[in-house]
Design a protein around this motif. Structure first.
Motif, PDB file in Angstrom:
ATOM      1  N   UNK A 216      22.944  15.172   1.115  1.00 20.93           N
ATOM      2  CA  UNK A 216      22.222  13.925   1.360  1.00 20.93           C
ATOM      3  C   UNK A 216      22.261  13.583   2.851  1.00 20.93           C
ATOM      4  N   UNK A 217      21.086  13.341   3.390  1.00 25.02           N
ATOM      5  CA  UNK A 217      20.955  12.936   4.798  1.00 25.02           C
ATOM      6  C   UNK A 217      20.695  11.427   4.821  1.00 25.02           C
ATOM      7  N   UNK A 218      21.641  10.674   5.398  1.00 27.76           N
ATOM      8  CA  UNK A 218      21.432   9.231   5.579  1.00 27.76           C
ATOM      9  C   UNK A 218      20.522   9.074   6.805  1.00 27.76           C
ATOM     10  N   UNK A 251      25.254  13.898   5.861  1.00 26.01           N
ATOM     11  CA  UNK A 251      24.998  13.975   7.296  1.00 26.01           C
ATOM     12  C   UNK A 251      24.245  12.716   7.691  1.00 26.01           C
ATOM     13  N   UNK A 252      24.250  12.386   8.983  1.00 25.08           N
ATOM     14  CA  UNK A 252      23.542  11.178   9.408  1.00 25.08           C
ATOM     15  C   UNK A 252      23.263  11.200  10.923  1.00 25.08           C
ATOM     16  N   UNK A 253      22.708  10.090  11.420  1.00 29.29           N
ATOM     17  CA  UNK A 253      22.465   9.925  12.856  1.00 29.29           C
ATOM     18  C   UNK A 253      23.371   8.800  13.356  1.00 29.29           C
ATOM     19  N   UNK A 254      23.931   8.990  14.531  1.00 32.39           N
ATOM     20  CA  UNK A 254      24.837   7.963  15.067  1.00 32.39           C
ATOM     21  C   UNK A 254      24.789   7.989  16.580  1.00 32.39           C
ATOM     22  N   UNK A 255      25.402   6.971  17.203  1.00 31.28           N
ATOM     23  CA  UNK A 255      25.471   6.975  18.663  1.00 31.28           C
ATOM     24  C   UNK A 255      26.793   7.619  19.097  1.00 31.28           C
ATOM     25  N   UNK A 256      26.851   8.009  20.364  1.00 27.00           N
ATOM     26  CA  UNK A 256      27.974   8.806  20.863  1.00 27.00           C
ATOM     27  C   UNK A 256      29.309   8.071  20.791  1.00 27.00           C
ATOM     28  N   UNK A 257      29.276   6.727  20.753  1.00 27.16           N
ATOM     29  CA  UNK A 257      30.549   5.995  20.702  1.00 27.16           C
ATOM     30  C   UNK A 257      31.299   6.229  19.394  1.00 27.16           C
ATOM     31  N   UNK A 258      30.714   7.003  18.487  1.00 30.43           N
ATOM     32  CA  UNK A 258      31.451   7.477  17.310  1.00 30.43           C
ATOM     33  C   UNK A 258      32.745   8.161  17.759  1.00 30.43           C
ATOM     34  N   UNK A 272      33.087  12.585   3.464  1.00 28.47           N
ATOM     35  CA  UNK A 272      32.356  13.833   3.206  1.00 28.47           C
ATOM     36  C   UNK A 272      31.171  14.061   4.131  1.00 28.47           C
ATOM     37  N   UNK A 273      31.244  13.523   5.339  1.00 29.98           N
ATOM     38  CA  UNK A 273      30.174  13.787   6.317  1.00 29.98           C
ATOM     39  C   UNK A 273      30.465  15.110   7.012  1.00 29.98           C
ATOM     40  N   UNK A 274      29.501  16.015   6.937  1.00 28.66           N
ATOM     41  CA  UNK A 274      29.681  17.327   7.559  1.00 28.66           C
ATOM     42  C   UNK A 274      29.101  17.368   8.959  1.00 28.66           C
ATOM     43  N   UNK A 275      28.122  16.508   9.232  1.00 28.39           N
ATOM     44  CA  UNK A 275      27.484  16.560  10.549  1.00 28.39           C
ATOM     45  C   UNK A 275      26.926  15.195  10.930  1.00 28.39           C
ATOM     46  N   UNK A 276      26.730  15.022  12.237  1.00 31.95           N
ATOM     47  CA  UNK A 276      26.072  13.810  12.742  1.00 31.95           C
ATOM     48  C   UNK A 276      25.124  14.226  13.857  1.00 31.95           C
TER      49      UNK A 276
END
Ligand code: SF4
Length: 619
Positions: A216-218, A251-258, A272-276
């Motif tokens: 699932x891609x958020x 997986x999802x999209x986020x800003x670098x301050x993660x 369970x996030x494998x990638x951003x």
């Protein structure tokens, strides 16, 4: 009321990962399903009969049993969206336009659609449906306020053919607090992130699970736009995973301050996030400040990527070239950063000004916009801006060279090694079944690695983390992504001499001779066109019935032309006649679908008129 919702074909881009979908993953036809249409379907009155057709995974019905046809789309889909709106409208259907591009530029659709729904649909669409039922629909519906996401219904996932997509999609939030100069997200969704409640997400995940979706891609603009809300959701998701056997892969999209928040990183992993996907844009801090992307300038960017990798989360990233401070030296700078960080899915694009963004307004004031230039897809070596410190030719040549260097076998291996040197332990999740995983690896080896000869096999072997077998799937995935991007670059940037060997003129001559019988009868006419700023096109105009022998000959010959040249094909039918042969033909050309345009009846005139005047060779 019978409503047909259509997602128009996406032009092929690096994001299509076509080689991976068709040659390695098997059975998948596109990356993500049209979530917006599934949400729209859920907003319809319950007595409406709704059907969703995605042109990226199935043929379009030419004469659908529908009272209303709704066509959505993003900027990259806008030309196709408008063609389809014209076609269905001329065929006698009432048509309604929507989607992100129609929301940004509704004025562009008033001539081609009966109705335009611009902006978030949750409140507007039910109003449009009610107006339609009482016989008084308006031409334009425009959302001006912000929708509360608690009011968004669970999308009708059941109307999507989820098994044909690599990943299912779901949306937790809209909006982003930042103010990057080039970004259209904040124009559409605002700067105050709005979130769905965990109970809503639970319902949506339950439906996806029931339908067999595991990845699932958020599709949020920025999952961590409001960190407190994001953490609350991640805690909920971690619990959800435990309750359901940790079978979902996110997986999802986020800003670098993660990268600056260890607790957030740990929660991502636990959920369970494998990638951003991160919008990194450029390693040059001054350029980032000028583009108002100050959130990327607070520390060492390479160190931030490595901290995310160390948390066991893969980084996919977007990069941009063509900022005002960029000289031809920027390509070497980007290349070094991408190699050192080990980011494999590094989407480099040319700076593009999207309508209604601050960048668009500024460049317009400075007289640096190319009027009429395409601006939907910035990864196709095209842009609508005039760069400041290099010429357009230097920019596109440097851009293509950058990709050629990044996608060489040695560079793919180097990136994998650099990434894995800093990578932590990935989240504990149920992954592919052993047989399925073996099939994927076999396809990669047979269709990707072996085809590159001994040199590629050597680079493949030296990139494998044999001492840390848990990271092997990551290396395999990176090779699949890298080779898929390389396949695209070879076909579209002319990096492969073999594929671009057939000139448009030779392609036309080949078709003329193989279709001679039908040309003599006057059933087929051929023309070669060279539109400005686009690949050459061969127009095949069919004036009579498409019978089986002609359909077969066309399928064979056009496949060869599409395979060996960079020519596009326009198939124009004056009348529709028998559908079956046309459907067979479109299936046969499906692999090259983004380079084939089919026009029927009156649409033909539109198509020919919409191309800039160019010398045409008629037979
Ligand atoms: S961080 Fe991303 S979504 Fe947010 S404003 Fe910048 S580009 Fe847009």
């Amino acid at each position: 009321m019978r409503l047909l919702l259509i997602n128009p074909a996406l032009p092929e881009s690096f994001w299509s990962f076509r080689w991976a979908l068709q040659r390695v993953l098997g059975g998948k036809r596109s990356l993500n399903p049209p979530l917006g249409l599934a949400t729209l379907a859920a907003l319809c009155p319950s007595h409406w009969e709704v059907r969703i057709v995605d042109e990226n995974v199935e043929p379009l019905p030419l004469r659908p049993a529908a009272d209303l046809v709704g066509i959505g789309g993003m900027g990259v889909q806008a030309p196709r969206q408008k063609q389809l709106l014209r076609y269905y409208r001329q065929a006698g259907y009432r048509v309604v336009a929507g989607g992100s591009y129609a929301s940004l530029c509704p004025g562009e659709y008033l001539d081609v659609a009966d109705h335009v729904v611009a902006g978030e649909a949750e409140y507007l669409w039910p109003r449009f449906c009610a107006d339609l039922e009482r016989g008084a629909p308006q031409a334009l519906y425009r959302e001006t306020g912000n929708v509360k996401l608690e009011d968004s219904p669970p999308p009708r996932f059941d109307l999507l053919k989820l098994e044909r997509y690599a990943t299912a999609t779901l949306q937790l939030s809209r909006g982003c607090p930042y103010r990057c100069e080039f970004c259209d997200i904040i124009v559409m969704f605002g700067r105050k992130p709005r979130y769905k409640a965990p109970a809503q997400i639970e319902r949506e995940l339950d439906s996806l699970r029931r339908l067999g979706a595991r990845k699932v891609f958020f599709v949020d603009d920025n999952f961590i736009g409001n960190k407190a809300k994001a953490k609350e959701t991640l805690r909920f998701l971690a619990g959800y995973q435990e309750r359901h056997g940790r079978r979902m892969r996110f997986g999802t999209e986020a800003s670098l301050n993660l990268a600056d928040d260890p607790e957030l990183l740990e929660l991502f992993r636990a959920a369970g996030f494998e990638w951003a996907f991160l919008g990194l844009e450029t390693p040059d801090a001054q350029t980032l400040r000028e583009a108002a992307k100050t959130q990327n300038t607070t520390g060492d960017m390479l160190g931030a990527v490595r901290r995310i990798h160390a948390a066991g989360i893969d980084v996919l990233a977007g990069f941009i070239v063509g900022f005002d401070r960029d000289t031809p030296a920027v390509f070497a700078q980007q290349r070094r950063f991408i190699l050192d960080s080990g980011i494999m899915v590094a989407m480099v694009g040319l700076l593009t000004a999207l309508p209604r963004t601050p960048l668009y307004d500024r460049l317009k004031r400075e007289g640096r916009l190319v009027e009429g230039a395409a601006h939907g897809d910035n990864t196709r070596a095209r842009t609508n801006i005039v760069p400041k410190l290099m010429s357009v030719a230097q920019m596109t040549a440097g851009y293509k060279r950058l990709y050629a260097e990044l996608l060489a076998d040695g560079a793919i291996a180097e990136r994998i090694r650099n990434k894995l040197a800093h990578f932590g332990t990935p989240a504990r999740l149920v992954r592919e079944r052993p047989l399925e995983a073996a099939r994927i690896v076999w396809h990669l080896l047979a269709r990707g690695i072996a085809r590159g000869g001994i040199a590629r096999s050597w680079h493949f072997l030296r990139s494998l983390p044999l001492a840390r077998p848990r990271l092997l799937p990551l290396a395999v995935n990176d090779w699949i992504s890298g080779l898929a991007m390389r396949d695209y670059a070879e076909r579209h940037f002319g990096l492969s001499a073999r594929r671009a060997a057939m000139t448009p003129e030779r392609a036309l001559a080949r078709l003329r001779s193989s279709l001679q019988r039908w040309r003599r009868l006057g059933t087929v006419r051929l023309a070669l066109r060279h539109p400005a700023r686009a690949e050459p096109q061969i127009a095949v105009r069919i004036t009579g019935a498409l019978d089986r022998p002609l359909a077969r000959r066309l399928a064979r010959q056009l496949r060869a032309v599409l395979e060996r040249s960079r020519t596009r094909v326009v198939l124009a039918f004056e009348t529709l006649g028998e559908h079956r042969e046309l459907e067979r033909l479109t299936r046969a050309l499906g692999r090259h679908g983004d380079r084939v345009l089919i026009v029927v009846g009156e649409g033909l005139r539109d198509l020919l008129r919409c191309e800039p005047a160019a010398p045409a060779q008629q037979n």
